[in-house]
Design a protein around this motif. Sequence first.
Motif, short mmCIF file in Angstrom:
data_model
loop_
_atom_site.label_atom_id
_atom_site.label_comp_id
_atom_site.label_asym_id
_atom_site.label_seq_id
_atom_site.Cartn_x
_atom_site.Cartn_y
_atom_site.Cartn_z
N TYR A 1 0.83 -1.21 0.00
CA TYR A 1 0.00 0.00 0.00
C TYR A 1 0.87 1.26 0.00
N GLN A 2 1.92 1.26 0.82
CA GLN A 2 2.80 2.43 0.89
C GLN A 2 3.49 2.68 -0.45
N ARG A 3 3.89 1.60 -1.12
CA ARG A 3 4.53 1.77 -2.43
C ARG A 3 3.55 2.38 -3.44
N GLU A 4 2.32 1.89 -3.43
CA GLU A 4 1.31 2.42 -4.35
C GLU A 4 0.95 3.86 -3.99
N LYS A 5 0.89 4.12 -2.69
CA LYS A 5 0.56 5.47 -2.21
C LYS A 5 1.62 6.48 -2.64
N SER A 6 2.88 6.04 -2.67
CA SER A 6 3.97 6.95 -3.03
C SER A 6 3.88 7.43 -4.47
N THR A 7 3.12 6.72 -5.31
CA THR A 7 2.95 7.14 -6.70
C THR A 7 1.92 8.26 -6.83
N LYS A 8 1.21 8.54 -5.72
CA LYS A 8 0.19 9.59 -5.66
C LYS A 8 -1.01 9.30 -6.56
N ASP A 9 -1.17 8.02 -6.90
CA ASP A 9 -2.35 7.59 -7.65
C ASP A 9 -3.36 7.05 -6.64
N LYS A 10 -4.24 7.92 -6.14
CA LYS A 10 -5.16 7.54 -5.08
C LYS A 10 -6.08 6.40 -5.49
N LYS A 11 -6.50 6.41 -6.73
CA LYS A 11 -7.42 5.37 -7.20
C LYS A 11 -6.76 4.00 -7.17
N ALA A 12 -5.49 3.95 -7.57
CA ALA A 12 -4.77 2.68 -7.57
C ALA A 12 -4.39 2.25 -6.16
N ALA A 13 -4.18 3.23 -5.26
CA ALA A 13 -3.75 2.91 -3.90
C ALA A 13 -4.89 2.41 -3.02
N GLU A 14 -6.12 2.80 -3.33
CA GLU A 14 -7.25 2.48 -2.46
C GLU A 14 -7.44 0.97 -2.26
N PRO A 15 -7.41 0.13 -3.31
CA PRO A 15 -7.54 -1.32 -3.07
C PRO A 15 -6.43 -1.87 -2.18
N LYS A 16 -5.22 -1.33 -2.33
CA LYS A 16 -4.11 -1.77 -1.48
C LYS A 16 -4.35 -1.37 -0.03
N ARG A 17 -4.91 -0.17 0.17
CA ARG A 17 -5.20 0.28 1.53
C ARG A 17 -6.24 -0.63 2.18
N LEU A 18 -7.29 -0.94 1.45
CA LEU A 18 -8.34 -1.81 1.99
C LEU A 18 -7.80 -3.21 2.28
N ALA A 19 -6.90 -3.68 1.42
CA ALA A 19 -6.31 -5.01 1.63
C ALA A 19 -5.45 -5.02 2.89
N ALA A 20 -4.70 -3.93 3.12
CA ALA A 20 -3.86 -3.84 4.32
C ALA A 20 -4.73 -3.75 5.58
N LEU A 21 -5.80 -2.96 5.51
CA LEU A 21 -6.73 -2.87 6.65
C LEU A 21 -7.29 -4.25 6.99
N SER A 22 -7.73 -4.95 5.98
CA SER A 22 -8.30 -6.29 6.19
C SER A 22 -7.26 -7.24 6.77
N ALA A 23 -6.02 -7.13 6.28
CA ALA A 23 -4.96 -8.02 6.76
C ALA A 23 -4.65 -7.78 8.23
N TYR A 24 -4.63 -6.50 8.66
CA TYR A 24 -4.36 -6.21 10.06
C TYR A 24 -5.54 -6.61 10.95
N GLU A 25 -6.76 -6.45 10.45
CA GLU A 25 -7.92 -6.90 11.22
C GLU A 25 -7.87 -8.42 11.43
N THR A 26 -7.45 -9.14 10.39
CA THR A 26 -7.30 -10.59 10.50
C THR A 26 -6.19 -10.95 11.47
N ALA A 27 -5.08 -10.21 11.40
CA ALA A 27 -3.95 -10.48 12.29
C ALA A 27 -4.36 -10.29 13.75
N ILE A 28 -5.18 -9.27 14.02
CA ILE A 28 -5.63 -9.03 15.40
C ILE A 28 -6.55 -10.16 15.87
#
Length: 341
Positions: A198-225
């Motif tokens: 997500y951070q790599r995608e976010k660094s490109t400043k393409d918000k549309k492309a970064a959003e799925p990565k952000r949601l995937a990371a959120l889901s992954a941390y919720e699962t980890a907890i």
Amino acid sequence: PKEDRDRLRAELKYQFPEDDVRRELYIQRLSDKLKGNVTLETKGLKPEEIEVNARHILISWKGSQPGQSPVTRTQAQAEKLAKELLAKAQANQGGFADLAKEYSDDQGSKPQGGDLGWFNRMTMVKPFADAAFNAKPGSVVGPVKTQYGYHIIKVEDRRVSEARQQQEVTKFLNEQKKKMKMVVLAPDFKAAQAYQEYQREKSTKDKKAAEPKRLAALSAYETAIKERPRDPVNYAMLGIMYHDAAQYQKALDVLQKGAALQPPLAQIQLSLGDVYRKMKQPDKALNAYKLAGRYAGSDADVHRQLLIAYEQMKQRDLAKAQMQWLMNTQQSQGPMMPQGQ
């Protein structure tokens, strides 16, 4: 233990040599490394890579302890009192915290029973550091004379710094990846990997492309907890992600749960402070930042972030204390770290 090896085996996908003995030795060694059960040699480590957890009682005299509240006792009186307190502390180590609360002139650590948290040799003046790092865990030593007064020191524990431990684990895993194909499937590792993507995608400043990565990371941390509810790091990371998304109530809920876990994590308190500021609760933010400073030990990154936060809140004295700590650390010489600041 067998159950730990079985759990770890379920979390790893690997290709092992056919020899069962070699496979079992590998599993045990990897488990030990990841759990921190392998003792790291201190020989050859840098001073900042070894840390001590200690309490102290400071007895000052008139003219010592620059920059703090004045005392009226003479140096001879201070030395006499320090020796008396040393005898009491050695006779009843369980009462050390009570003695610190009653007698210590260090206003930063006094309310916490003299607790200085974890620190490395570079963050203390030399006489104090020499005494603390030469003492065995569980012992009480002193009086140690510095420019601040006489110190009675109780060493609680000693460890290789978390940063160095992580370096060792990372080095070990990288070595194993060269020898065999291995994909780590542990939930917290998967979450960390998703966050990096997500951070790599976010660094490109393409918000549309970064959003799925952000949601995937959120889901992954919720699962980890869900799978590892006692790991405060996952709460810290999920709280940071909610904060960055301006979901402050969700961030607060997650971080408060993480703050209740052990060991206490400076990053959780730091993030709590940031969230409270966004929610217009400066008093709670300040308390959280002070706890972050207390738990930070020798983590300079946390102290730098606290410096910025205190400056933004116009807390000049607290910001000055953080700046002094950072300068002392950089110069490898200076007063004790600003505990609770």
